[in-house]
Design a protein around this motif. Structure first.
Motif, PDB file in Angstrom:
ATOM      1  N   ALA A   9      -2.201  -4.238  -7.516  1.00  0.00           N
ATOM      2  CA  ALA A   9      -1.141  -3.228  -7.491  1.00  0.00           C
ATOM      3  C   ALA A   9       0.198  -3.835  -7.912  1.00  0.00           C
ATOM      4  O   ALA A   9       0.947  -3.246  -8.698  1.00  0.00           O
ATOM      5  CB  ALA A   9      -1.032  -2.621  -6.095  1.00  0.00           C
ATOM      6  N   PHE A  10       0.503  -5.019  -7.418  1.00  0.00           N
ATOM      7  CA  PHE A  10       1.739  -5.699  -7.796  1.00  0.00           C
ATOM      8  C   PHE A  10       1.773  -5.998  -9.292  1.00  0.00           C
ATOM      9  O   PHE A  10       2.781  -5.811  -9.959  1.00  0.00           O
ATOM     10  CB  PHE A  10       1.878  -7.001  -6.994  1.00  0.00           C
ATOM     11  N   TYR A  11       0.641  -6.443  -9.819  1.00  0.00           N
ATOM     12  CA  TYR A  11       0.550  -6.766 -11.247  1.00  0.00           C
ATOM     13  C   TYR A  11       0.732  -5.509 -12.093  1.00  0.00           C
ATOM     14  O   TYR A  11       1.430  -5.535 -13.114  1.00  0.00           O
ATOM     15  CB  TYR A  11      -0.786  -7.437 -11.541  1.00  0.00           C
TER      16      TYR A  11
ATOM     17  N   ASN B  63       2.326  -3.635 -19.268  1.00  0.00           N
ATOM     18  CA  ASN B  63       1.819  -3.994 -20.602  1.00  0.00           C
ATOM     19  C   ASN B  63       0.776  -5.094 -20.503  1.00  0.00           C
ATOM     20  O   ASN B  63      -0.239  -5.065 -21.201  1.00  0.00           O
ATOM     21  CB  ASN B  63       2.965  -4.437 -21.510  1.00  0.00           C
ATOM     22  N   GLY B  64       1.020  -6.064 -19.663  1.00  0.00           N
ATOM     23  CA  GLY B  64       0.048  -7.136 -19.455  1.00  0.00           C
ATOM     24  C   GLY B  64      -1.230  -6.610 -18.825  1.00  0.00           C
ATOM     25  O   GLY B  64      -2.330  -7.029 -19.185  1.00  0.00           O
ATOM     26  N   ALA B  65      -1.093  -5.670 -17.879  1.00  0.00           N
ATOM     27  CA  ALA B  65      -2.262  -5.084 -17.235  1.00  0.00           C
ATOM     28  C   ALA B  65      -3.082  -4.288 -18.246  1.00  0.00           C
ATOM     29  O   ALA B  65      -4.316  -4.353 -18.255  1.00  0.00           O
ATOM     30  CB  ALA B  65      -1.839  -4.191 -16.075  1.00  0.00           C
ATOM     31  N   ALA B  66      -2.405  -3.555 -19.108  1.00  0.00           N
ATOM     32  CA  ALA B  66      -3.117  -2.786 -20.135  1.00  0.00           C
ATOM     33  C   ALA B  66      -3.850  -3.724 -21.089  1.00  0.00           C
ATOM     34  O   ALA B  66      -4.985  -3.454 -21.496  1.00  0.00           O
ATOM     35  CB  ALA B  66      -2.142  -1.904 -20.908  1.00  0.00           C
ATOM     36  N   GLY B  67      -3.225  -4.837 -21.427  1.00  0.00           N
ATOM     37  CA  GLY B  67      -3.879  -5.817 -22.295  1.00  0.00           C
ATOM     38  C   GLY B  67      -5.099  -6.428 -21.633  1.00  0.00           C
ATOM     39  O   GLY B  67      -6.128  -6.645 -22.285  1.00  0.00           O
ATOM     40  N   ALA B  68      -5.003  -6.690 -20.336  1.00  0.00           N
ATOM     41  CA  ALA B  68      -6.141  -7.262 -19.611  1.00  0.00           C
ATOM     42  C   ALA B  68      -7.298  -6.273 -19.560  1.00  0.00           C
ATOM     43  O   ALA B  68      -8.458  -6.647 -19.755  1.00  0.00           O
ATOM     44  CB  ALA B  68      -5.718  -7.652 -18.203  1.00  0.00           C
ATOM     45  N   VAL B  69      -6.993  -5.010 -19.306  1.00  0.00           N
ATOM     46  CA  VAL B  69      -8.053  -3.992 -19.265  1.00  0.00           C
ATOM     47  C   VAL B  69      -8.673  -3.827 -20.646  1.00  0.00           C
ATOM     48  O   VAL B  69      -9.895  -3.741 -20.785  1.00  0.00           O
ATOM     49  CB  VAL B  69      -7.488  -2.647 -18.747  1.00  0.00           C
ATOM     50  N   ARG B  70      -7.832  -3.821 -21.679  1.00  0.00           N
ATOM     51  CA  ARG B  70      -8.332  -3.695 -23.045  1.00  0.00           C
ATOM     52  C   ARG B  70      -9.259  -4.864 -23.394  1.00  0.00           C
ATOM     53  O   ARG B  70     -10.312  -4.676 -24.000  1.00  0.00           O
ATOM     54  CB  ARG B  70      -7.166  -3.637 -24.029  1.00  0.00           C
TER      55      ARG B  70
END
Length: 54
Positions: free
Chosen positions: A17-19, A25-32
């Motif tokens: 949640a914090f991330y 943007n970093g979280a979206a990149g990790a999921v991608r």
């Protein structure tokens, strides 16, 4: 032992949640990247079984 798992689970959820809040943007990149890895693995299975089938 059960409470240790519960504490670890809460810590992981809090970190995620914090991330997500701190770096969307970093979280979206990790999921991608994760989705791409799963797609590549599935594609490899399809190619393998297609080659077996002839």
């Amino acid at each position: 032992m059960k409470w240790i798992k519960r504490i670890l689970l809460v810590m992981v959820v809090a970190f995620v949640a914090f991330y997500l809040i701190g770096n969307p943007n970093g979280a979206a990149g990790a999921v991608r990247s994760g989705v791409d890895a799963v797609a590549n693995a599935l594609n490899s299975f399809v190619v393998f079984f297609s080659a077996l089938a002839g």
